[in-house]
Scaffold this motif. Sequence first.
Motif: not given
Length: 311
Positions: A152-165
């Motif tokens: 879940l921590t990995d997914s948080m990082d990934r999805e937050l980066d995607r949301a920013r982009r």
Amino acid sequence: MRVLIAEADALARRVLETALTQWGHEVAGCADGVAALQLLLGATPFDYALLDWSLAELDGPKICRAVRKQSAVQTYLLLLCKPDADQVPLAALDAGADDALLKPVDADQLQFRLHAGQKVLELRRELASAQETLRVKTLQDPVTGLWNREALTDSMDRELDRARREGAPLGFVLLDVDDFRLVNDTLGRRAGDGALRQVGQRLRRSLRPYDVLGRYGGDQFLAILPGCDEPLATALAERLRTSVSAQPIALDEGTIRITLSAGIAAAGGMQERRPADALACAAEAALYRAKQPGQHSLAVATKGAWLNIST
């Protein structure tokens, strides 16, 4: 096997193609190095490649080096060498080839190398499968089969980066099983594990295919919702809670009803870089408030309190 034969000499290439076809392989051929590299890096993978050392435009060793830079390409590479000082089999291995064979090619030797290469490929696939199985197990919660806290921590990082982009919203829903301790105390931990497993299954069925769901810890589940602003995340949270509470859960130890409380945090238009778990922390704070007035309730995090959110 699907085999590529890259041989500059047309007659030699035809002889090899005929032999390998008779041995039951699917064969493709080409006469120069550029074409060989394009085929090896193409959409349809080859299991095995016979590469003439002296191909025009791009020689065999250069092809090997180029292919080995692409980790996704697992083709077994055999270099065909002339018996002279410039084409040393050991140099072929240094270039990234799996094997080397002197020309003129002996049919028995070639057939032996093909069988050996096939065994190596099978072992590679088994190893890759075992590694993937191990990777999944290390990221999977053993009780529910959902993603664990690390995943879940990995997914948080990934999805937050995607949301920013993409400038897209992102929602988190943290769900807590109400009075879960009573299940363990009255029916036992085995029943508790079974209840958590069924809760996880119901939650998963109620989410979209691209949403992320995992066990956040204890009796808590976290749903990461790409593209969800606060209203959408709230609607999804309510659907998740209903999916669990609408029907009783049947266990070997008895039938129980379970309700969930939920904390919701959603953000959009994020420009300022903050820790990826900030949104989860906001959902935790909202969940804490949701459980204050009573069980089976829902609360939304204070807008803008944890991330830079456009309004």
